[in-house]
Design a protein around this motif. Structure first.
Motif, PDB file in Angstrom:
ATOM      1  N   GLY A 225      65.248  34.436  31.587  1.00 26.18           N
ATOM      2  CA  GLY A 225      64.331  35.426  32.121  1.00 26.18           C
ATOM      3  C   GLY A 225      62.884  35.038  31.952  1.00 26.18           C
ATOM      4  N   GLY A 226      62.024  35.734  32.708  1.00 28.78           N
ATOM      5  CA  GLY A 226      60.590  35.568  32.534  1.00 28.78           C
ATOM      6  C   GLY A 226      59.937  34.461  33.331  1.00 28.78           C
ATOM      7  N   ARG A 227      60.720  33.494  33.778  1.00 29.02           N
ATOM      8  CA  ARG A 227      60.140  32.353  34.463  1.00 29.02           C
ATOM      9  C   ARG A 227      60.921  32.049  35.730  1.00 29.02           C
ATOM     10  NH1 ARG A 227      57.044  28.037  32.396  1.00 29.02           N
ATOM     11  NH2 ARG A 227      56.265  28.617  30.365  1.00 29.02           N
TER      12      ARG A 227
ATOM     13  N   MET B 150      44.670  16.537  27.540  1.00 26.86           N
ATOM     14  CA  MET B 150      45.974  15.881  27.552  1.00 26.86           C
ATOM     15  C   MET B 150      46.970  16.663  28.403  1.00 26.86           C
ATOM     16  SD  MET B 150      47.822  17.112  24.068  1.00 26.86           S
ATOM     17  CE  MET B 150      48.352  18.766  24.042  1.00 26.86           C
ATOM     18  N   LYS B 151      46.986  17.965  28.160  1.00 27.03           N
ATOM     19  CA  LYS B 151      47.958  18.773  28.884  1.00 27.03           C
ATOM     20  C   LYS B 151      47.697  18.725  30.377  1.00 27.03           C
ATOM     21  CE  LYS B 151      48.889  21.194  24.891  1.00 27.03           C
ATOM     22  NZ  LYS B 151      48.038  21.737  23.866  1.00 27.03           N
ATOM     23  N   LYS B 152      46.417  18.615  30.705  1.00 28.04           N
ATOM     24  CA  LYS B 152      46.071  18.616  32.124  1.00 28.04           C
ATOM     25  C   LYS B 152      46.676  17.415  32.837  1.00 28.04           C
ATOM     26  CE  LYS B 152      42.432  21.702  33.026  1.00 28.04           C
ATOM     27  NZ  LYS B 152      41.025  21.981  33.086  1.00 28.04           N
ATOM     28  N   GLU B 153      46.543  16.236  32.193  1.00 27.11           N
ATOM     29  CA  GLU B 153      47.032  15.035  32.858  1.00 27.11           C
ATOM     30  C   GLU B 153      48.546  15.058  33.007  1.00 27.11           C
ATOM     31  OE1 GLU B 153      45.750  11.287  31.867  1.00 27.11           O
ATOM     32  OE2 GLU B 153      43.648  11.717  32.255  1.00 27.11           O
TER      33      GLU B 153
ATOM     34  N   SER C 258      60.264  37.995  29.878  1.00 25.77           N
ATOM     35  CA  SER C 258      59.646  37.008  29.006  1.00 25.77           C
ATOM     36  C   SER C 258      59.747  37.424  27.543  1.00 25.77           C
ATOM     37  CB  SER C 258      58.186  36.853  29.420  1.00 25.77           C
ATOM     38  OG  SER C 258      57.530  35.965  28.585  1.00 25.77           O
ATOM     39  N   ASN C 259      59.454  38.676  27.246  1.00 26.07           N
ATOM     40  CA  ASN C 259      59.518  39.180  25.876  1.00 26.07           C
ATOM     41  C   ASN C 259      59.574  40.703  25.936  1.00 26.07           C
ATOM     42  OD1 ASN C 259      59.133  39.974  23.260  1.00 26.07           O
ATOM     43  ND2 ASN C 259      57.417  38.592  22.855  1.00 26.07           N
TER      44      ASN C 259
ATOM     45  N   TYR D 153      58.316  40.363  35.086  1.00 22.78           N
ATOM     46  CA  TYR D 153      58.197  39.091  34.368  1.00 22.78           C
ATOM     47  C   TYR D 153      58.004  39.332  32.873  1.00 22.78           C
ATOM     48  CZ  TYR D 153      57.910  35.984  38.453  1.00 22.78           C
ATOM     49  OH  TYR D 153      58.203  35.261  39.562  1.00 22.78           O
TER      50      TYR D 153
END
Lengths: 324, 494
Positions: free
Chosen positions: A274-276, A1-4, A208-209, A204
């Motif tokens: 941050g992070g992205r 699902m995530k792929k589509e 991110s964390n 990154y």
């Protein structure tokens, strides 16, 4: 699902900002013949180089989870230090590196306030932004320093930074302004650094964390110091290009530049938490702002309306980015 | 309240998470809902409470077919969901949290603090918990925060209470209090859906059990008619064998020794050692200081005094970097906030502790990166789309495997695991135990902090018990039982 879901969503999030830039260029080009002159594009890119360099530094800071409001003041203070030195007969070959180091030092001060001082980045750089602007005023007594090229003894290096062109020997008519070359080279270095070095990974991870990064052995204080130093360095570099270009240094130069840089980073899809984010997005953001500035000028839109149009474009871009 | 769900289907994109799922809840019963992570328990309950809409199927409440469009609608009908992730406002007080959105006001619309405080106190008393109603949430322990959440659900007149892993962060005594409350609610006719991975609790507390597997309804049974092994079999569809796999490796020399570790407030005079190939279980109540002791060994919490020896040599560890260099790996308690970069890929997470291995002079080497991550995904059987799968979208067990891979590839001499199987399903739990055993077999000194007594008893060579910042005893695994550990954990002596 995530792929589509990803195939369309990911494509838009990857290239949305570039598509937006393209659309903008096509629209303004179709309205204005003046805009679509090759000479104007070079001019536009040269105008973009200041914001571009600053926004690259800003991207690093924001990726690490911070923000740097002091870039405009650092831009001015480093440039003024350089101009003062040139005014006092210091050779350009010395003055330029010293001014760049001043930029690094100013960035490190912000970094120290954030790491050792445990101040929120917004507050820390609000402080340095105010202080650096004040220092620029104190040094110059509020007055511009002019005729720098003359003071430098018509130094080729000094003039080249902002006004020079790169000329191919085989095509002497095709000139590329030096600021554009600098922008491209710095872009390449930043791209490599963020994508292919361990420092990039740590950067990154910190954004991110930070807690997880620290527990995984990342020296997050060092990462943070580094990004503010990079931001200071690039702001100073932009400042030097500016004083070379206009042949004078003013203590109020660069005020408000932090906002254009932040806008470019945001347009480029970098997360304010941050992070992205990516440096390629930032360059697209810088170009969108430059195209708007340049295009709206050429179209004769008054500056009051320009601001509103810019705001609308940023809003639309950021909303579109969130939709994915 | 009688709830019946039939033929429920639900897909996210092309991924069907519920296939003809069913659930039947009677008046005044405690009904366990079990299944591995990803079996669809939460999704099913979220469909009942209107968080998600079902694709097809029927929900019948007290004989009438219903569809709630939001959790609020469900709440008004008397169905309340207490989520595992705490849903509290940390900067506000207990009383403010309890009355959020349903404040008692006087006729001028001004909050009636006194009335609210009295009502809050009354509920606390009814629950038998002693939490000051004007305490700020962030000052409370996780267990106390959870209690406040439960009180909040009791404030609305709930007829069906859905609890997702309610005891995950509670101490033994808090758990007992909670069970009393749950039992008394049942007597008043409240139906409770109890979602948990803790088999012992379910067998102690629940009347019936429904099992889901891969989004499909498997069976509903009376607890008294089945055994734990039956449940496991139904959950995973096959025999799992021993819950705690055996280990036969020899135990070598001492690897880590700490002497007199003392923190300003949290613990005092902590001394123990761990040998190569040994698993030292660390038990104790929530807030006893176990986690903090581990953080201090890892350089993440300053010590007032104390010495740390690794392989006989005293070491100075002032930050996690030095700890990693000294050969310590630390799988922290909270993988979401401390263990993982959630929004990043599996690859980036595994590489984070191993940047030196996948780079040359600070430049990442694509081949080394790819081979390290491929190894991680294969060796730890991480179920994912590939190395660039975001950790956020992984199940709890698979997330934990990413954290394990990330640390184990640093080749630690000492591996500290803090609650390694929290929120992890039975299949993945066993895989984690196997990893721990493999590490021990390789001669790594393992420290495992855990609140699950069966796990500590099943896995440890020796067990250290901590009570209020003191080590109250270290006993051999073979001699230990639940009572001995609880005696030490509550401050008694053997």
């Amino acid at each position: 699902m995530k792929k589509e879901n990803k195939s369309i969503g990911a494509f838009l999030s990857e290239y949305g900002v570039f598509i937006a830039l393209l659309i903008l260029v096509v629209i303004i080009s179709s309205i204005s013949p003046e805009f679509r002159q090759p000479g104007n594009f070079l001019n536009l890119l040269r105008q973009a180089s200041f914001n571009g360099l600053i926004a690259f530094g800003m991207t690093c800071v924001i990726l690490s989870g911070g923000i740097d409001l002091s870039v405009g003041s650092t831009f001015a203070l480093s440039a003024i230090v350089c101009a003062e030195m040139i005014g006092h007969g210091v050779p350009v070959i010395v003055a330029v590196p010293v001014a760049l180091l001043v930029g690094v030092a100013l960035g490190l001060i912000s970094g120290l306030l954030v790491t050792k001082g445990r101040l929120q980045p917004f507050i820390a750089t609000l402080i340095t932004m105010t202080a650096y602007r004040g220092l620029a005023m104190i040094i110059t007594d509020g007055k511009p320093i002019s005729r720098l090229a003359e003071s430098s003894g018509d130094s080729v290096l000094f003039k080249a930074m902002g006004k020079g062109n790169f000329i191919f020997t085989f095509a002497p008519d095709f000139k590329i302004p030096i600021p554009i070359i600098i922008l491209v080279v710095v872009f390449g270095i930043m791209y490599f650094m963020l994508k292919h070095t361990t420092f990039g990974r740590r950067l990154y991870a910190t954004g991110s964390n930070a807690k997880c990064a620290a527990l995984s052995g990342v020296n997050i204080d060092r990462v943070k110091m580094s990004v503010y130093a990079i931001s200071g360095f690039l702001s100073a570099m932009a400042g030097l290009i500016m004083i070379s270009r206009v042949d004078s240094a003013q203590p109020i130069m660069g005020s408000g530049y932090e906002l254009d840089a932040i806008a470019a980073v945001a347009l480029g899809g970098t997360s304010m938490n941050g992070g992205r984010g990516r440096i390629a997005g930032t360059i697209a953001g810088v170009l969108i702002i430059a195209v708007l500035n340049n295009g709206l000028n050429i179209l004769g839109v008054t500056s009051y309306y320009q601001s509103v149009v810019k705001a609308v474009v940023i809003l639309v871009a950021v909303l579109a980015d969130r939709k994915r | 309240m009688h709830v019946e769900m039939k033929g429920i289907n639900k897909s996210f994109g092309t991924n069907q998470v519920l296939k003809d799922a069913a659930f039947n809840l009677k008046d005044g019963e405690i009904h366990a809902l079990m299944g591995e992570n990803g079996a669809g328990k939460s999704t099913l309950m979220k469909i009942l409470t209107g968080v998600y809409t079902r694709d097809s199927g029927t929900v019948i409440v007290d004989g009438k077919e219903v569809t709630y469009h939001s959790p609020k609608e469900a709440e008004e009908a008397g169905i309340v969901f207490i989520y595992q992730e705490l849903n509290v406002l940390f900067d506000l007080t207990v009383e403010e949290n309890l009355f959020m959105g349903k404040e008692i006001t006087n006729r001028f619309g001004v909050c009636d603090k006194k009335a609210m405080r009295a009502k809050a106190q009354e509920i606390m008393d009814r629950m038998g918990v002693h939490i000051p109603v004007d305490a700020v949430m962030s000052d409370l322990s996780v267990g106390q925060q959870q209690m406040v959440e439960i009180c909040k659900a009791l404030m609305v007149d709930a007829k069906v209470l859905i609890m997702d892993e309610p005891t995950a962060a509670l101490t033994q005594s808090e758990t007992e209090v909670l069970f009393e409350v749950i039992n008394s609610l049942r007597k008043k006719g409240v139906s409770i859906v109890y979602v948990s991975h803790r088999m012992e609790e379910i067998f102690e507390l629940c009347d019936r059990i429904t099992i889901l597997r891969d989004g499909t309804y498997i069976d509903t049974k009376y607890i008294k008619d089945i055994t734990m092994d039956d449940v496991v079999k139904m959950m995973i569809g096959r025999e799992i064998g021993e819950r705690y796999p055996k280990r036969n490796n020899a135990i070598g020399g001492e690897v880590l020794r700490v002497e007199g570790l003392t923190h300003e407030k949290l613990f005092r005079d902590v001394s123990f050692n761990v040998r190569a190939g040994e698993v030292l279980g660390v038990s104790g109540l929530m807030g006893a200081g176990r986690t903090e002791i581990m953080h201090s060994i890892f350089g993440n919490l300053p010590l007032v005094k104390g010495k740390i020896f690794i392989e006989g040599k005293e070491v100075s560890i002032r930050n996690p970097r030095q700890a990693i260099e000294a050969g310590i790996g630390f799988i922290t308690e909270d993988r979401k906030t401390e263990g993982l970069l959630l929004e990043k890929s599996i690859a980036e997470n595994i590489e984070l502790c191993n940047l030196g291995k996948v780079s040359t002079k600070g430049v990442l080497q694509a081949e080394k990166q790819a081979s390290l991550v491929k190894r991680g995904i294969e060796e730890f059987r991480i179920r994912c789309f590939g190395p660039h799968h975001e950790c956020d979208n992984l199940s709890g067990g698979n997330q934990q495997k990413v954290v394990l891979a990330k640390w184990i590839y640093t080749d630690p001499k000492i591996l500290i695991l803090d609650e390694p199987t929290r929120g992890v399903d039975i299949g993945a739990k066993k895989e984690i135990y196997s990893v721990i055993n493999e590490m021990a077999a390789k001669g790594v000194a393992v420290i495992m902090v855990s609140s699950e007594l069966p796990e500590v008893l099943g896995m440890s060579d020796r067990i250290m018990v901590v009570h209020e910042g003191h080590v109250t005893g270290i006993i051999n695994g073979a001699d230990a039982d639940q009572e001995k550990i609880m005696t030490l954990a509550t401050g008694g002596s053997l």
